[in-house]
Motif scaffolding. Structure first.
Motif, PDB file in Angstrom:
ATOM      1  N   GLY A   1      -4.895   9.207   0.388  1.00 46.67           N
ATOM      2  CA  GLY A   1      -4.335   8.219  -0.533  1.00 46.67           C
ATOM      3  C   GLY A   1      -4.370   6.810   0.031  1.00 46.67           C
ATOM      4  O   GLY A   1      -4.632   5.847  -0.687  1.00 46.67           O
ATOM      5  N   LEU A   2      -4.114   6.670   1.329  1.00 49.01           N
ATOM      6  CA  LEU A   2      -4.164   5.352   1.970  1.00 49.01           C
ATOM      7  C   LEU A   2      -5.603   4.840   2.000  1.00 49.01           C
ATOM      8  O   LEU A   2      -5.863   3.678   1.703  1.00 49.01           O
ATOM      9  N   THR A   3      -6.532   5.717   2.326  1.00 50.31           N
ATOM     10  CA  THR A   3      -7.954   5.341   2.336  1.00 50.31           C
ATOM     11  C   THR A   3      -8.377   4.874   0.954  1.00 50.31           C
ATOM     12  O   THR A   3      -9.061   3.856   0.802  1.00 50.31           O
ATOM     13  N   ARG A   4      -7.941   5.605  -0.065  1.00 48.03           N
ATOM     14  CA  ARG A   4      -8.277   5.234  -1.446  1.00 48.03           C
ATOM     15  C   ARG A   4      -7.659   3.883  -1.801  1.00 48.03           C
ATOM     16  O   ARG A   4      -8.319   3.020  -2.383  1.00 48.03           O
ATOM     17  N   PHE A   5      -6.387   3.673  -1.422  1.00 49.46           N
ATOM     18  CA  PHE A   5      -5.726   2.401  -1.717  1.00 49.46           C
ATOM     19  C   PHE A   5      -6.452   1.238  -1.043  1.00 49.46           C
ATOM     20  O   PHE A   5      -6.673   0.197  -1.643  1.00 49.46           O
ATOM     21  N   ASN A   6      -6.839   1.426   0.210  1.00 51.93           N
ATOM     22  CA  ASN A   6      -7.576   0.373   0.933  1.00 51.93           C
ATOM     23  C   ASN A   6      -8.882   0.016   0.231  1.00 51.93           C
ATOM     24  O   ASN A   6      -9.319  -1.129   0.268  1.00 51.93           O
ATOM     25  N   ALA A   7      -9.508   1.019  -0.391  1.00 51.75           N
ATOM     26  CA  ALA A   7     -10.825   0.817  -0.997  1.00 51.75           C
ATOM     27  C   ALA A   7     -10.765   0.339  -2.448  1.00 51.75           C
ATOM     28  O   ALA A   7     -11.797  -0.032  -3.015  1.00 51.75           O
ATOM     29  N   LEU A   8      -9.576   0.337  -3.055  1.00 51.66           N
ATOM     30  CA  LEU A   8      -9.466  -0.056  -4.461  1.00 51.66           C
ATOM     31  C   LEU A   8      -9.914  -1.503  -4.673  1.00 51.66           C
ATOM     32  O   LEU A   8      -9.658  -2.371  -3.840  1.00 51.66           O
ATOM     33  N   GLU A   9     -10.551  -1.744  -5.789  1.00 49.96           N
ATOM     34  CA  GLU A   9     -10.878  -3.102  -6.221  1.00 49.96           C
ATOM     35  C   GLU A   9      -9.548  -3.843  -6.400  1.00 49.96           C
ATOM     36  O   GLU A   9      -8.517  -3.234  -6.690  1.00 49.96           O
ATOM     37  N   GLU A  10      -9.543  -5.143  -6.183  1.00 52.42           N
ATOM     38  CA  GLU A  10      -8.286  -5.902  -6.109  1.00 52.42           C
ATOM     39  C   GLU A  10      -7.392  -5.733  -7.332  1.00 52.42           C
ATOM     40  O   GLU A  10      -6.178  -5.557  -7.210  1.00 52.42           O
ATOM     41  N   HIS A  11      -7.966  -5.776  -8.526  1.00 56.14           N
ATOM     42  CA  HIS A  11      -7.146  -5.638  -9.739  1.00 56.14           C
ATOM     43  C   HIS A  11      -6.461  -4.270  -9.781  1.00 56.14           C
ATOM     44  O   HIS A  11      -5.274  -4.170 -10.120  1.00 56.14           O
ATOM     45  N   ALA A  12      -7.188  -3.224  -9.430  1.00 55.89           N
ATOM     46  CA  ALA A  12      -6.623  -1.863  -9.437  1.00 55.89           C
ATOM     47  C   ALA A  12      -5.540  -1.725  -8.371  1.00 55.89           C
ATOM     48  O   ALA A  12      -4.503  -1.094  -8.600  1.00 55.89           O
ATOM     49  N   ALA A  13      -5.759  -2.330  -7.207  1.00 56.77           N
ATOM     50  CA  ALA A  13      -4.757  -2.279  -6.138  1.00 56.77           C
ATOM     51  C   ALA A  13      -3.502  -3.040  -6.553  1.00 56.77           C
ATOM     52  O   ALA A  13      -2.376  -2.588  -6.304  1.00 56.77           O
ATOM     53  N   ARG A  14      -3.680  -4.178  -7.211  1.00 56.47           N
ATOM     54  CA  ARG A  14      -2.528  -4.964  -7.681  1.00 56.47           C
ATOM     55  C   ARG A  14      -1.723  -4.161  -8.708  1.00 56.47           C
ATOM     56  O   ARG A  14      -0.495  -4.156  -8.691  1.00 56.47           O
ATOM     57  N   THR A  15      -2.430  -3.461  -9.602  1.00 55.59           N
ATOM     58  CA  THR A  15      -1.763  -2.625 -10.606  1.00 55.59           C
ATOM     59  C   THR A  15      -0.958  -1.514  -9.935  1.00 55.59           C
ATOM     60  O   THR A  15       0.186  -1.251 -10.315  1.00 55.59           O
ATOM     61  N   ALA A  16      -1.548  -0.872  -8.921  1.00 60.09           N
ATOM     62  CA  ALA A  16      -0.844   0.195  -8.199  1.00 60.09           C
ATOM     63  C   ALA A  16       0.407  -0.340  -7.514  1.00 60.09           C
ATOM     64  O   ALA A  16       1.471   0.297  -7.543  1.00 60.09           O
ATOM     65  N   LEU A  17       0.305  -1.524  -6.927  1.00 63.06           N
ATOM     66  CA  LEU A  17       1.463  -2.138  -6.267  1.00 63.06           C
ATOM     67  C   LEU A  17       2.517  -2.555  -7.286  1.00 63.06           C
ATOM     68  O   LEU A  17       3.715  -2.429  -7.035  1.00 63.06           O
ATOM     69  N   HIS A  18       2.072  -3.036  -8.436  1.00 62.61           N
ATOM     70  CA  HIS A  18       3.019  -3.461  -9.480  1.00 62.61           C
ATOM     71  C   HIS A  18       3.857  -2.278  -9.967  1.00 62.61           C
ATOM     72  O   HIS A  18       5.015  -2.447 -10.359  1.00 62.61           O
ATOM     73  N   GLU A  19       3.285  -1.086  -9.938  1.00 61.88           N
ATOM     74  CA  GLU A  19       4.039   0.113 -10.317  1.00 61.88           C
ATOM     75  C   GLU A  19       5.126   0.416  -9.289  1.00 61.88           C
ATOM     76  O   GLU A  19       6.143   1.023  -9.616  1.00 61.88           O
ATOM     77  N   ALA A  20       4.919  -0.014  -8.056  1.00 63.54           N
ATOM     78  CA  ALA A  20       5.931   0.189  -7.012  1.00 63.54           C
ATOM     79  C   ALA A  20       6.984  -0.908  -7.056  1.00 63.54           C
ATOM     80  O   ALA A  20       8.173  -0.645  -6.867  1.00 63.54           O
TER      81      ALA A  20
END
Length: 196
Positions: free
Chosen positions: A33-52
């Motif tokens: 999951g961490l590897t996937r998060f590191n590799a996410l495109e910026e918009h997708a990573a921002r969306t994942a963080l916004h959910e947190a």
């Protein structure tokens, strides 16, 4: 014979040792999951963080520090970002949280985190609603607590205790509680299996 075994032993040892320049270190806290998060495109990573956490400033700091070698590095970055949030940033983060006892409909995260209120009596739910309203009137925002693992009674007792705080003291308690919630939510994010 001894020397041949010695050579063979040395050869086996050197074959097992990775060359430091070509082999990435393996950390016990790395996850798919961490590897996937590191590799996410910026918009997708921002969306994942916004959910947190609903704070834009918090998410921006965490995005800027990618990639993370370990989950603990991510949690530490979260704590550091939380410590630097302004009162306005904190208000934005709190706006993403529903009142205790009233999780967002269709939101499994808030329902899971507020599980302690699910089986509460009608009397306790009514008291919690009253306390929430009194708290909100005093401080101008919802009562926020890291509710994971707490009973309805423990949450009620916490709001009763905290309603007498000064706004400055309460703001720092809210900051601490948000930090705990963010750590729990980030842990869930990085514990997820890697997605195709």
């Amino acid at each position: 014979m001894l020397s041949r075994e010695g050579v063979s032993y040395r050869h086996a040892r050197s074959a097992r040792r990775p060359h430091p320049a070509t082999e990435a270190p393996v950390t016990p806290t790395s996850t798919p999951g961490l590897t996937r998060f590191n590799a996410l495109e910026e918009h997708a990573a921002r969306t994942a963080l916004h959910e947190a956490c609903a704070s834009t400033a918090w998410a921006k700091r965490l995005l800027a520090a990618r990639p993370y070698a370990t989950a603990e590095d991510l949690y530490t970055a979260s704590d550091a970002a939380m410590a630097e949030l302004t009162a306005e940033d904190l208000a934005q983060a709190m706006a993403g949280h529903p009142p205790i006892g009233r999780p967002k409909p269709g939101d499994p995260t808030s329902a899971r985190e507020q599980r302690g209120m699910a089986g509460a009596s009608d009397a306790l739910k009514a008291e919690m609603l009253e306390l929430n309203l009194a708290y909100q009137e005093r401080f101008g925002h919802v009562f926020l607590i890291c509710a994971t693992g707490l009973t309805g009674e423990q949450m009620r007792d916490a709001v009763r205790e905290r309603i007498g705080n000064t706004p400055e003291r309460e703001r720092e308690i809210v900051r601490t509680e948000l930090g705990k919630i963010n750590r729990i939510r980030l842990a869930r994010l990085v514990a997820e299996e890697a997605r195709p």
